[in-house]
Design an enzyme around this catalytic site. Structure first.
Site, short mmCIF file in Angstrom:
data_model
loop_
_atom_site.label_atom_id
_atom_site.label_comp_id
_atom_site.label_asym_id
_atom_site.label_seq_id
_atom_site.Cartn_x
_atom_site.Cartn_y
_atom_site.Cartn_z
N ASP A 51 0.78 -1.25 -0.11
CA ASP A 51 -0.04 0.08 -0.04
C ASP A 51 0.95 1.41 -0.08
O ASP A 51 1.49 1.73 1.02
CB ASP A 51 -0.85 -0.15 1.39
CG ASP A 51 -1.83 1.06 1.40
OD1 ASP A 51 -1.55 2.39 0.56
OD2 ASP A 51 -2.73 1.05 2.03
N ASN A 77 1.60 5.91 -10.27
CA ASN A 77 0.57 5.72 -10.98
C ASN A 77 -0.54 5.16 -10.17
O ASN A 77 -1.74 5.65 -10.51
CB ASN A 77 0.70 4.49 -12.26
CG ASN A 77 -0.67 4.21 -12.74
OD1 ASN A 77 -1.30 4.95 -13.37
ND2 ASN A 77 -0.95 2.98 -12.23
N SER A 128 -4.36 13.52 -14.45
CA SER A 128 -5.74 13.35 -14.94
C SER A 128 -5.93 14.57 -15.69
O SER A 128 -5.64 15.61 -15.30
CB SER A 128 -6.60 12.64 -14.00
OG SER A 128 -8.09 12.87 -14.69
N TYR A 141 -11.33 13.61 -5.72
CA TYR A 141 -10.53 13.21 -7.01
C TYR A 141 -9.88 14.41 -7.87
O TYR A 141 -8.87 14.51 -7.95
CB TYR A 141 -11.17 12.31 -7.85
CG TYR A 141 -10.30 11.45 -8.92
CD1 TYR A 141 -9.32 10.50 -8.60
CD2 TYR A 141 -10.35 11.86 -10.22
CE1 TYR A 141 -8.84 9.96 -9.37
CE2 TYR A 141 -9.35 11.31 -11.16
CZ TYR A 141 -8.70 10.39 -10.95
OH TYR A 141 -8.02 9.56 -11.66
N THR A 176 -9.78 1.60 -19.57
CA THR A 176 -9.47 0.79 -18.40
C THR A 176 -10.50 0.02 -17.95
O THR A 176 -11.63 0.19 -18.39
CB THR A 176 -8.81 1.71 -17.26
OG1 THR A 176 -10.04 2.50 -16.87
CG2 THR A 176 -7.64 2.55 -17.76
#
Length: 248
Positions: A51, A77, A128, A141, A176
Site C-alpha cells: 500500500d 500511477n 488526469s 479526486y 481501462t
C-alpha cells in the site's frame, strides 16, 4: 539509460499501470510492479504487494527496489477513485483516503526512493485531465489530481539539482477496466460509450497502451530536456473550450 535499467511502477495490476509495466518489460527493463492486488502472472516483472499510502508499504517497496539492482525511473500511477461526492457531501474518510493515495503517496514514495535514483533518472506522475479541469460531484479526486499536477512542478524544481527530471501525464477517458465497467453498468451502455467518446476531439476512448508510450518517453533519454511538464494524453479533450468543462 540501457535495456538493463530498472523501473518501479505503482498501481501495476491493471489499466494504465499494467500497460506501463508491460511496455517496460517488453523493452528489456527490470520492472518492479507494485500493487495491493497483483495478478498471479506478470511477464518479466518482479512484484511486491504494498500500500503506497503507508510507511510500511513504502519501506517494502524500497527494499524490493534495492534488490532490483537500481532504479532509473519511478512511475507514480497508483490511484484511489472511490470517494465520489460534491464538496458538500464527500466523506472526510473518503477525502483523506483519496488524497493519501493520489497526492501524498507520490511525494513520500519519491522521497523514499530518491537516493536510489541516479543523476539522469526520472519520475513520471500519472495525473488526469481532472487535475486540469473539475468534474462535478467528484471533489476529492479533482483536488488530488490537481494537487499532483502542481506537485509535479514543485518536484521538478526541487529535484533538478540532483539531475532528476519530473513530469506528468494527464490522461482523458481511457479504456481501462474501471471505465469499461462504468459504461457497462450504465442504463444505456451504447449511448454512454458514445458520450465518453464525444468528450475527445478524436471521438474515441484512449487505450492504456497509448498512455504507456507517453510515460515511457517521459522516462527516457529522448526527453532529457523535459521537466516540470504536464502532458495531456486526452485525444484533444482539453484542446476545446466546449469539451474541457464536460464531466469525464
Amino acid at each position: 539509460m540501457t535495456d538493463a535499467s530498472g523501473v518501479v511502477v505503482t498501481g501495476a495490476a491493471r489499466g494504465i499501470g499494467r500497460a506501463v509495466a508491460e511496455l517496460y518489460a517488453e523493452r528489456g527493463w527490470r520492472v518492479l510492479s507494485v500493487d495491493l492486488n497483483l495478478p498471479p502472472v506478470l511477464r518479466g516483472q518482479r512484484r511486491v504487494k504494498a500500500d503506497v499510502s503507508t510507511a510500511a508499504g513504502r519501506e517494502r517497496i524500497v527494499r524490493a527496489a534495492r534488490e532490483l539492482g537500481g532504479v532509473q525511473v519511478l512511475v507514480n500511477n497508483a490511484a484511489y477513485q472511490g470517494a465520489h461526492g460534491s464538496v458538500l457531501d464527500v466523506s472526510e474518510r473518503g477525502w483523506a483516503r483519496t488524497l493519501s493515495v493520489n497526492l501524498t503517496a507520490p511525494l513520500l514514495l519519491t522521497r523514499a526512493l530518491v537516493d536510489l535514483l541516479p543523476s539522469g533518472g526520472a519520475v513520471v506522475n500519472v495525473a488526469s485531465v481532472q487535475g486540469l479541469f473539475a468534474e462535478q460531484d467528484n471533489a476529492a479526486y479533482n483536488a488530488s489530481k490537481g494537487g499532483l499536477v502542481n506537485l509535479t512542478r514543485a518536484m521538478s524544481l526541487d529535484l533538478a539539482p540532483r539531475g532528476l527530471r519530473v513530469n506528468a501525464v494527464a490522461p482523458g477517458a481511457i479504456s481501462t477496466e474501471g471505465v469499461l465497467a462504468a459504461i457497462a453498468d450504465s442504463e444505456n451502455p451504447a449511448q454512454t460509450r458514445r458520450d465518453y467518446e464525444d468528450l475527445h476531439a478524436l471521438r474515441r476512448l484512449g487505450t492504456p497502451q497509448e498512455v504507456a508510450k507517453v510515460v515511457y518517453f517521459l522516462g527516457s533519454d529522448e526527453a532529457s530536456f523535459l521537466t516540470g511538464a504536464i502532458v495531456p494524453v486526452d485525444g484533444g479533450m482539453t484542446a476545446s473550450f466546449m469539451m474541457a468543462g464536460r464531466p469525464v
